[in-house]
Structure formats: C-alpha cells, structure tokens
Motif scaffolding. Structure first.
Motif, PDB file in Angstrom:
ATOM      1  N   SER A  68      17.645  27.162  59.097  1.00  0.00           N
ATOM      2  CA  SER A  68      18.854  28.415  59.110  1.00  0.00           C
ATOM      3  C   SER A  68      19.821  28.180  57.865  1.00  0.00           C
ATOM      4  O   SER A  68      19.915  29.239  57.597  1.00  0.00           O
ATOM      5  CB  SER A  68      19.117  28.278  60.933  1.00  0.00           C
ATOM      6  OG  SER A  68      20.424  27.399  60.746  1.00  0.00           O
ATOM      7  N   LEU A  69      20.320  27.218  58.031  1.00  0.00           N
ATOM      8  CA  LEU A  69      20.497  27.084  56.434  1.00  0.00           C
ATOM      9  C   LEU A  69      20.074  27.757  55.103  1.00  0.00           C
ATOM     10  O   LEU A  69      20.392  28.581  54.401  1.00  0.00           O
ATOM     11  CB  LEU A  69      20.553  25.928  55.881  1.00  0.00           C
ATOM     12  CG  LEU A  69      21.616  25.831  54.612  1.00  0.00           C
ATOM     13  CD1 LEU A  69      23.034  25.977  54.453  1.00  0.00           C
ATOM     14  CD2 LEU A  69      21.960  24.285  53.871  1.00  0.00           C
ATOM     15  N   VAL A  70      18.890  27.842  54.946  1.00  0.00           N
ATOM     16  CA  VAL A  70      17.834  27.770  53.832  1.00  0.00           C
ATOM     17  C   VAL A  70      17.117  29.851  53.840  1.00  0.00           C
ATOM     18  O   VAL A  70      17.949  30.465  53.347  1.00  0.00           O
ATOM     19  CB  VAL A  70      16.254  27.459  54.162  1.00  0.00           C
ATOM     20  CG1 VAL A  70      15.167  28.299  53.629  1.00  0.00           C
ATOM     21  CG2 VAL A  70      16.196  26.879  54.165  1.00  0.00           C
ATOM     22  N   PHE A  71      17.289  30.096  55.399  1.00  0.00           N
ATOM     23  CA  PHE A  71      17.665  31.695  55.092  1.00  0.00           C
ATOM     24  C   PHE A  71      18.910  32.838  55.375  1.00  0.00           C
ATOM     25  O   PHE A  71      18.625  33.746  55.291  1.00  0.00           O
ATOM     26  CB  PHE A  71      16.535  31.559  56.805  1.00  0.00           C
ATOM     27  CG  PHE A  71      14.987  31.714  56.420  1.00  0.00           C
ATOM     28  CD1 PHE A  71      14.602  32.944  55.975  1.00  0.00           C
ATOM     29  CD2 PHE A  71      14.902  30.996  57.314  1.00  0.00           C
ATOM     30  CE1 PHE A  71      13.466  32.479  55.658  1.00  0.00           C
ATOM     31  CE2 PHE A  71      12.987  30.194  57.197  1.00  0.00           C
ATOM     32  CZ  PHE A  71      12.046  31.131  56.684  1.00  0.00           C
ATOM     33  N   SER A  72      20.053  31.426  56.386  1.00  0.00           N
ATOM     34  CA  SER A  72      20.979  32.717  55.861  1.00  0.00           C
ATOM     35  C   SER A  72      21.457  32.601  54.027  1.00  0.00           C
ATOM     36  O   SER A  72      22.090  33.564  53.911  1.00  0.00           O
ATOM     37  CB  SER A  72      22.293  31.858  56.573  1.00  0.00           C
ATOM     38  OG  SER A  72      22.135  30.477  55.480  1.00  0.00           O
ATOM     39  N   ARG A  73      21.145  31.631  53.323  1.00  0.00           N
ATOM     40  CA  ARG A  73      21.221  31.552  52.094  1.00  0.00           C
ATOM     41  C   ARG A  73      20.319  33.095  51.995  1.00  0.00           C
ATOM     42  O   ARG A  73      20.682  33.705  50.714  1.00  0.00           O
ATOM     43  CB  ARG A  73      20.779  30.464  50.915  1.00  0.00           C
ATOM     44  CG  ARG A  73      22.077  29.522  51.581  1.00  0.00           C
ATOM     45  CD  ARG A  73      21.540  27.964  51.127  1.00  0.00           C
ATOM     46  NE  ARG A  73      22.920  27.130  51.165  1.00  0.00           N
ATOM     47  CZ  ARG A  73      22.896  25.878  50.861  1.00  0.00           C
ATOM     48  NH1 ARG A  73      21.479  25.439  50.075  1.00  0.00           N
ATOM     49  NH2 ARG A  73      23.744  24.781  50.601  1.00  0.00           N
ATOM     50  N   LYS A  74      19.046  32.819  52.015  1.00  0.00           N
ATOM     51  CA  LYS A  74      18.275  33.921  51.606  1.00  0.00           C
ATOM     52  C   LYS A  74      18.797  35.508  51.608  1.00  0.00           C
ATOM     53  O   LYS A  74      19.047  36.462  50.691  1.00  0.00           O
ATOM     54  CB  LYS A  74      16.947  33.325  52.426  1.00  0.00           C
ATOM     55  CG  LYS A  74      16.727  32.976  51.175  1.00  0.00           C
ATOM     56  CD  LYS A  74      14.864  32.874  51.842  1.00  0.00           C
ATOM     57  CE  LYS A  74      13.846  31.710  50.831  1.00  0.00           C
ATOM     58  NZ  LYS A  74      12.257  31.704  51.760  1.00  0.00           N
ATOM     59  N   ALA A  75      19.648  35.740  53.238  1.00  0.00           N
ATOM     60  CA  ALA A  75      19.870  36.553  53.399  1.00  0.00           C
ATOM     61  C   ALA A  75      21.016  37.085  52.620  1.00  0.00           C
ATOM     62  O   ALA A  75      20.994  38.497  52.461  1.00  0.00           O
ATOM     63  CB  ALA A  75      21.113  36.640  54.682  1.00  0.00           C
ATOM     64  N   ALA A  76      22.067  36.357  52.599  1.00  0.00           N
ATOM     65  CA  ALA A  76      23.042  36.771  51.535  1.00  0.00           C
ATOM     66  C   ALA A  76      22.563  36.861  50.134  1.00  0.00           C
ATOM     67  O   ALA A  76      23.183  38.119  49.426  1.00  0.00           O
ATOM     68  CB  ALA A  76      24.221  35.314  51.148  1.00  0.00           C
ATOM     69  N   ARG A 100      18.387  39.669  60.782  1.00  0.00           N
ATOM     70  CA  ARG A 100      17.008  40.058  60.632  1.00  0.00           C
ATOM     71  C   ARG A 100      16.511  38.614  59.687  1.00  0.00           C
ATOM     72  O   ARG A 100      15.212  38.337  60.402  1.00  0.00           O
ATOM     73  CB  ARG A 100      16.653  40.666  59.563  1.00  0.00           C
ATOM     74  CG  ARG A 100      17.319  42.204  59.792  1.00  0.00           C
ATOM     75  CD  ARG A 100      16.748  43.145  58.045  1.00  0.00           C
ATOM     76  NE  ARG A 100      16.070  43.721  57.948  1.00  0.00           N
ATOM     77  CZ  ARG A 100      15.556  44.680  57.264  1.00  0.00           C
ATOM     78  NH1 ARG A 100      16.272  45.239  56.807  1.00  0.00           N
ATOM     79  NH2 ARG A 100      14.439  44.729  56.404  1.00  0.00           N
ATOM     80  N   GLN A 101      16.776  38.029  59.210  1.00  0.00           N
ATOM     81  CA  GLN A 101      16.098  36.777  58.803  1.00  0.00           C
ATOM     82  C   GLN A 101      15.936  35.554  60.162  1.00  0.00           C
ATOM     83  O   GLN A 101      15.023  34.535  59.768  1.00  0.00           O
ATOM     84  CB  GLN A 101      17.390  35.532  57.544  1.00  0.00           C
ATOM     85  CG  GLN A 101      17.497  36.325  56.203  1.00  0.00           C
ATOM     86  CD  GLN A 101      15.913  36.233  55.607  1.00  0.00           C
ATOM     87  OE1 GLN A 101      14.685  34.985  56.183  1.00  0.00           O
ATOM     88  NE2 GLN A 101      15.495  37.283  54.741  1.00  0.00           N
ATOM     89  N   TRP A 102      17.024  35.105  60.724  1.00  0.00           N
ATOM     90  CA  TRP A 102      17.390  34.396  62.163  1.00  0.00           C
ATOM     91  C   TRP A 102      15.469  34.757  62.964  1.00  0.00           C
ATOM     92  O   TRP A 102      15.280  34.308  63.204  1.00  0.00           O
ATOM     93  CB  TRP A 102      17.892  35.099  62.916  1.00  0.00           C
ATOM     94  CG  TRP A 102      17.324  34.897  64.665  1.00  0.00           C
ATOM     95  CD1 TRP A 102      17.688  34.630  65.535  1.00  0.00           C
ATOM     96  CD2 TRP A 102      18.281  32.943  64.353  1.00  0.00           C
ATOM     97  NE1 TRP A 102      17.409  33.596  67.104  1.00  0.00           N
ATOM     98  CE2 TRP A 102      17.654  32.476  66.053  1.00  0.00           C
ATOM     99  CE3 TRP A 102      18.874  31.823  63.667  1.00  0.00           C
ATOM    100  CZ2 TRP A 102      18.161  31.520  66.336  1.00  0.00           C
ATOM    101  CZ3 TRP A 102      18.350  30.352  64.569  1.00  0.00           C
ATOM    102  CH2 TRP A 102      18.141  30.606  65.975  1.00  0.00           C
TER     103      TRP A 102
END
Length: 331
Positions: free
Chosen positions: A117-125, A229-231
């Motif tokens: 989740s950390l990786v994908f939240s960063r990708k979202a930002a 969306r990344q979730w």
C-alpha cells in the motif's frame, strides 16, 4: 454502471476517509495562504526601502520564484498525504475485519499489505504531481509556476497602478500591508480601493491567490482518486469504484450531480473537474462478511487460487519497492 447504494456501514466508514481529505484540504489552504502572506511581507519591505516605490522587474520575478518554491513543496506534501489517506484507510479496514471475533488473521499478511500500500499510494501521488493523468502532461511544478508567475505579474500591476495614480511608496506599502493578509482583505471596502487602483487592478488583487488555491484543491482531489484506483492493485476485491457528489448548494455542477452513485471499473473512474468536491469509494461486489470469511478461510488453509496468486505477487517481489530517498529524488 449502476446507482445501487451500498450498505450504510460501509458508506459511513468510507466517508471518514473523505472527511480526512477535507481536513487535509483546509490544512493545505492555510499553508498556501501563508505562502502568499510571507511573500507579500517580503515585497512590502522592499517597497519601503525603495526610493520611490518602483522596483525592478526582477524583484517581482523573485516574488514569483519564492511563491513557486513554497507552493510546490506544500502541494507535493499534501498530494502524498491525500493518496496515503485513501489507501491507508482501505488497509486499516481490511485488517480490522480480519481481526474481528478474536480471529487475528491480519498479522499473517499485514506486513506485506502495508508495504504494497505504501508503494502504490506513492505511485498515486506521483501520477498526479508528474502530470501522468493529464492530457497535456504538465507536471505540478509547471502548473504551480503558471499560478505563481501570474500572481507576480498581478502584484507588479497593482503596485505600478497605485504609484501611477499618485500614491507614495509609503502609502502603497501601507495598502499592501493592510490587505496582504487574505483574511483581512475579505473585509476591505472594494469601492474605496478601486478609487485608488482602478476596478480592474483592485479585482486582480482581490483574487490574488485564487488560482493557487484552485490548483491545490484539485491536486488533493485527484491524488485521493488516484489512491482509490491504486488500491485495486493491492486488494483482490477492489475492482470497481462508486462516485459520490456532495450536493453543495450553488457549488456542485449538474454533471457531478448526474454522476452521483455511478459505478465504474476501477481503472476507468474519472477524475473530478478542477476545484471539484466530489469523491470516490471502492465498490465491493461481495459483502464485508463474505470477504472476511473468504480471507479467514484462506489464511486457515482453505484452497483459493486467486488469493494465492495475489499473495505471491506481494511476497515474490513483483510489486516494485523503492526507498524514501528514491521517492524524493523523483521530483
């Protein structure tokens, strides 16, 4: 697409995520206004020290550069917070339902879910700040510069117009000092200021930070949507999202009202228009009880090819991981 409503519990829980984003938006707004106030105070000091109030163009450029530097930092920070809030809220909820009834199965894969989740939240930002979600491809720095440069030009015109109308450098500095604080400006007598600066110039100053605030709000909104969306890349159950309109009187447009309740495939969920207030939540086709039972059963040894493949992706390095330093350097 569907407009069927979710059960009240899930809606209430996901509204809490949205309410946190509202708080983040208000915090960011204060930081943006402070940036304008600080830059304005510095400019006032330069006018006071000048001989006749007229400053070289480079001073106004410096004003814009200072604004740009601070605003980019603020918006990057809150873009990340909004994306993390969208994803972390889902993580906590998933782990909580696994820990109900004393069956603490969350610990068996909580670490991997949190890491992903950390990786994908960063990708979202990053998708928002790097401009990947926009047709023009403009990143946040370029968008902020447009607002900062416009503010610099407007301030220059305001000062020049005031001095040309006969105001002294001292009077011009006092005028700026009185109204540089956006809160104080709300109480000013527009007609009185228009007499000194002209209506066009007075109106520009009245809306000095509007474009930056509009961009800041949009960045948070889009980062939150990107996080939702990344979730879908973290949770095997997140395949669709639902649109929620806030129905603010005189604020919510008809297009957004018409979208209220619509369900989209997760990768096709639209981003709200600039300065929008709508938000999106995960639409789970299975009930929370069904999801919890399936996950608990799988952790307890029941066969499930879908969850096996999902967990393999989390643990076998298929999800890219990078450090905090790499994340900062990417900007």
């Amino acid at each position: 697409m569907s407009k069927e409503k979710k059960n009240g519990y899930l809606s209430s829980w996901e509204k809490a995520i949205h309410e946190t984003n509202i708080k983040l938006t208000l915090e960011q707004e204060k930081a943006v206004l402070k940036a304008f106030n600080d830059a304005g105070v510095d400019l006032i000091e330069k006018i006071k020290k000048s001989r006749n109030g007229y400053l070289p163009k480079r001073i106004y450029k410096d004003y814009a550069y200072d604004l740009h530097k601070v605003l980019v930092h603020v918006m990057h920070e809150y873009s990340q917070k909004a994306a993390e809030n969208a994803v972390d809220g889902q993580v906590l909820h998933l782990l909580n339902i696994l820990g109900e009834d004393g069956n603490a199965t969350a610990k068996d894969f909580g670490k991997e879910v949190r890491s992903a989740s950390l990786v994908f939240s960063r990708k979202a930002a990053e998708a928002v700040t790097k401009g990947e979600i926009y047709k023009d491809g403009k990143n946040l720095s370029k968008r902020v510069w447009s607002s900062a440069a416009r503010a610099g030009n407007d301030v220059q015109q305001i000062v020049t117009q005031g001095l040309s109308s006969g105001m002294s450098a001292v009077d011009m500095a006092k005028l700026l000092e009185k109204y540089i604080d956006p809160k104080a400006r709300k109480e000013w007598d527009f007609e009185q200021i228009a007499e000194k600066l002209g209506k066009t110039t007075a109106r520009k100053y009245e809306n000095l930070e509007y474009n930056a605030l509009r961009l800041a709000r949009t960045t948070i909104s889009h980062s939150a949507t990107a996080g939702v969306r990344q979730w879908g890349k973290v949770s095997p159950y997140a395949r669709k999202v639902q649109w929620h309109s806030v129905h603010a009187p005189g604020r919510t447009c008809q297009a957004c009202i018409d979208l209220d309740g619509e369900v989209f495939p997760i990768e096709e969920c639209p981003f709200d228009h600039p300065n929008g207030m709508c938000y999106q939540t995960i639409w789970y086709e299975d009930s929370l009880e069904e999801i919890a039972d399936e996950l608990r059963g799988w952790v307890d040894g029941e066969p499930n090819d879908v969850l096996d493949a999902w967990y393999d992706d989390l643990t076998a390095g298929k999800i890219e991981k990078y450090s905090d330093l790499d994340f900062v350097k990417s900007y």
